[in-house]
Every structure is written in C-alpha cells, then in structure tokens.
Design an enzyme around this catalytic site. Structure first.
Site, short mmCIF file in Angstrom:
data_model
loop_
_atom_site.label_atom_id
_atom_site.label_comp_id
_atom_site.label_asym_id
_atom_site.label_seq_id
_atom_site.Cartn_x
_atom_site.Cartn_y
_atom_site.Cartn_z
N ASP A 182 91.60 74.81 13.49
CA ASP A 182 90.95 75.89 14.22
C ASP A 182 89.71 75.25 14.85
O ASP A 182 89.23 74.22 14.37
CB ASP A 182 90.55 76.99 13.21
CG ASP A 182 89.68 78.05 13.84
OD1 ASP A 182 90.05 78.56 14.92
OD2 ASP A 182 88.61 78.35 13.28
N LEU A 183 89.20 75.82 15.94
CA LEU A 183 88.08 75.17 16.63
C LEU A 183 86.72 75.76 16.20
O LEU A 183 85.89 75.06 15.61
CB LEU A 183 88.27 75.33 18.15
CG LEU A 183 87.21 74.71 19.04
CD1 LEU A 183 87.17 73.20 18.89
CD2 LEU A 183 87.48 75.07 20.51
N ASP A 184 86.52 77.06 16.49
CA ASP A 184 85.23 77.71 16.21
C ASP A 184 84.97 77.77 14.71
O ASP A 184 85.75 78.37 13.97
CB ASP A 184 85.24 79.15 16.76
CG ASP A 184 85.34 79.20 18.28
OD1 ASP A 184 84.46 78.66 18.94
OD2 ASP A 184 86.32 79.77 18.79
N THR A 228 80.27 77.35 17.09
CA THR A 228 80.12 78.27 18.23
C THR A 228 79.91 79.72 17.80
O THR A 228 79.63 80.57 18.64
CB THR A 228 81.38 78.21 19.12
OG1 THR A 228 82.50 78.14 18.26
CG2 THR A 228 81.36 77.02 20.05
N LYS A 269 85.15 86.73 13.21
CA LYS A 269 85.64 85.34 13.15
C LYS A 269 87.16 85.29 13.21
O LYS A 269 87.83 85.97 12.44
CB LYS A 269 85.15 84.66 11.87
CG LYS A 269 83.71 84.23 11.96
CD LYS A 269 83.32 83.36 10.79
CE LYS A 269 81.88 82.93 10.90
NZ LYS A 269 81.40 82.29 9.68
N SER A 306 93.64 77.52 18.11
CA SER A 306 92.49 78.45 18.21
C SER A 306 92.82 79.66 19.08
O SER A 306 93.52 79.54 20.08
CB SER A 306 91.30 77.71 18.84
OG SER A 306 90.32 78.63 19.28
N ALA A 307 92.26 80.80 18.70
CA ALA A 307 92.45 82.03 19.48
C ALA A 307 91.65 82.01 20.78
O ALA A 307 91.90 82.81 21.68
CB ALA A 307 92.01 83.23 18.64
N LYS A 343 95.93 85.85 15.41
CA LYS A 343 95.94 85.63 13.96
C LYS A 343 95.65 86.98 13.31
O LYS A 343 94.85 87.73 13.85
CB LYS A 343 94.84 84.63 13.57
CG LYS A 343 95.02 83.24 14.18
CD LYS A 343 93.77 82.38 13.95
CE LYS A 343 93.88 81.05 14.69
NZ LYS A 343 92.69 80.21 14.57
N GLU A 393 91.01 76.01 8.45
CA GLU A 393 90.58 77.33 8.94
C GLU A 393 89.33 77.85 8.24
O GLU A 393 89.18 77.67 7.04
CB GLU A 393 91.70 78.34 8.66
CG GLU A 393 92.45 78.84 9.85
CD GLU A 393 91.66 79.59 10.91
OE1 GLU A 393 90.52 80.02 10.65
OE2 GLU A 393 92.19 79.74 12.01
N ASP A 394 88.47 78.52 9.01
CA ASP A 394 87.26 79.12 8.41
C ASP A 394 87.34 80.65 8.35
O ASP A 394 86.44 81.29 7.82
CB ASP A 394 86.00 78.71 9.18
CG ASP A 394 85.91 79.38 10.53
OD1 ASP A 394 86.96 79.48 11.21
OD2 ASP A 394 84.82 79.81 10.91
C1 G6P Z 1 87.82 82.42 17.93
C2 G6P Z 1 86.50 82.95 17.39
C3 G6P Z 1 86.36 84.44 17.67
C4 G6P Z 1 86.61 84.73 19.15
C5 G6P Z 1 87.98 84.24 19.56
C6 G6P Z 1 88.28 84.46 21.03
O1 G6P Z 1 88.85 82.84 17.11
O2 G6P Z 1 86.40 82.74 16.00
O3 G6P Z 1 85.07 84.85 17.28
O4 G6P Z 1 86.48 86.10 19.43
O5 G6P Z 1 88.07 82.84 19.27
O6 G6P Z 1 87.43 83.64 21.80
P1 G6P Z 1 87.26 83.71 23.36
O7 G6P Z 1 86.49 82.46 23.68
O8 G6P Z 1 88.64 83.69 23.96
O9 G6P Z 1 86.54 84.97 23.69
MG MG Z 2 87.21 79.84 13.29
#
Ligand code: G6P
Ligand code: MG
Length: 219
Positions: free
Chosen positions: A9-11, A17, A45, A114-115, A145, A169-170
C-alpha cells in the site's frame, strides 16, 4: 509457499501522506462548518475519495446531492494535489527503500496496491517509481478495499499467484482486502488495531528478508 511478490500500500506504508489528506479534508470541513478531528481522519485511511466524503458528511450530519458531492471531492483533491506536488524524497518512510531493494536483489517482485488516484504523481515526486515492477492503483480499479481487486490486479501484473504474495498495509480495510485476496498480510502500525494481519511491525524499518521468510510457515 515461497514469497514471490510483495505488494505495498502507498499512503502510510511507503510515504507519509495521511497528514496531507487530513489538511485537505480539514480545509473542506472548515468551509462546510463540520467539526472534523485527527481521530476522525483515522476512519478515512485506505478509503476511496468519494467514500471518505460520505463518512465526513455523516460525521457532520450534512446532506447534499451527488453533483455537490463531486464538486467538493474535486475541490479537496485540488488542495491535496497542491500539497503533494511539493513532496520530496525526504517524505519516504524510514526503511522502505533498503527493504524494497533487498527484495529485488532476492528476485522477489515488487508492486504497489493503493486506492489513490494520485499514486503516479506521488511515486514520481518522491522518485521511487523504478523500485516497483507494477503499479495497481485507484486509476485502474473499480472496487474499493476491503474488496481484493487492487491486490489481485497487482499479482496479475507481476504474474504471481495470490498465495505467493505478501501485502504490506496500514489500514484495517486494506488488511481485510489482502485476506480476501487469499494473500499473507503484514500490518504496518499497531497490533491492537490491525488485529487480522498475520503479523504487525511499526514500520518497514523493522522488516527484512529473514523476517519475511518466517511468514512462509504461517497458515
Ligand atoms: C488511500 C488513502 C485514503 C485516500 C485514498 C484515495 O487509500 O489512505 O486516505 O482517500 O487513497 O486517494 P486519492 O488520492 O485518490 O483521493
Ligand atoms: Mg494506507
């Protein structure tokens, strides 16, 4: 089963971020007169942009039509992009690069799951795109997710079967997505929150190949 791919996962796993998401949502909630705290931010998150807005509106008990929702989500994203466009490699979380390099040397595939639709921009800003064999993100998936789609796509892109993949994953929803994909999952954060992960470390700085190998004996 030997680990053939690691999906990150990225964030909150590779880059910090979450505070930028918080700042941008806070700017919006201030404008809407909604009381929104850093604790509320935890609930967002791993949750997609539109689903995050729904949670915020529920917190503030605010109703709005779909057109307005889209307008506010777009505004939040403009602010978020303004913040992340100034990111530097200093914002890569400790231990990420050494661990990923260790995996690559051991011929383990690496991918992002990542989402976020802003994944390409973040990877480019912090200069780590070339560390990943594949990027599965919010631009190519349709189910958020805990649906496993984002991780299954990542596995497919690196040609590895799900049972040979380990996810980092966090977020609670992300851990569940990994389990739904029938993958192993290492939680990044607190064991008290990420209760379903196979094991939990505070950050990637606590990871190495030897630790990853011990996971292969888990069922
Ligand atoms: C990640 C973050 C979420 C965020 C989602 C969508 O999963 O943890 O906090 O809402 O990405 O990000 P975006 O950059 O597409 O708005
Ligand atoms: Mg995350």
């Amino acid at each position: 089963m030997q680990t053939a791919a690691c999906i990150f996962d990225l964030d909150g796993v590779i880059v910090d971020t979450a505070r930028y998401h918080f700042l941008a949502w806070k700017r919006l909630t201030d404008q809407l007169g909604i009381h929104f705290t850093i604790e509320d931010n935890e609930r967002l998150k791993g949750v997609s942009r539109m689903a995050s807005l729904e949670i915020i509106l529920e917190i503030g008990n605010v109703k709005m039509n779909e057109h307005k929702k889209l307008e506010y989500a777009t505004l939040k994203n403009e602010w978020y992009v303004e913040y992340i466009s100034k990111m530097t490699p200093a914002e890569i979380l400790p231990g990420s690069i050494p661990f990923i390099n260790e995996l690559r040397k051991a011929d383990i595939r690496t991918a992002i799951g990542s989402a976020s639709k802003n994944t390409p921009m973040i990877l480019e800003r912090v200069g780590i795109r070339e560390l990943f064999d594949a990027v599965s993100d919010g631009n190519i998936i349709s189910k958020a997710k805990p649906d496993p789609e984002v991780f299954l796509k990542a596995a497919e892109m690196v040609h590895v079967s799900p049972d040979a993949c380990v996810v980092f994953e966090d977020a609670v929803a992300g851990v569940q997505a990994a389990l739904n994909a029938k993958m192993k999952c290492i939680g990044i954060g607190s064991p008290g929150i990420l209760t379903k992960a196979h094991f939990v470390v505070p950050g990637l700085y606590e990871m190495n190949l030897a630790k990853l190998k011990t996971l292969e004996n888990y069922t």
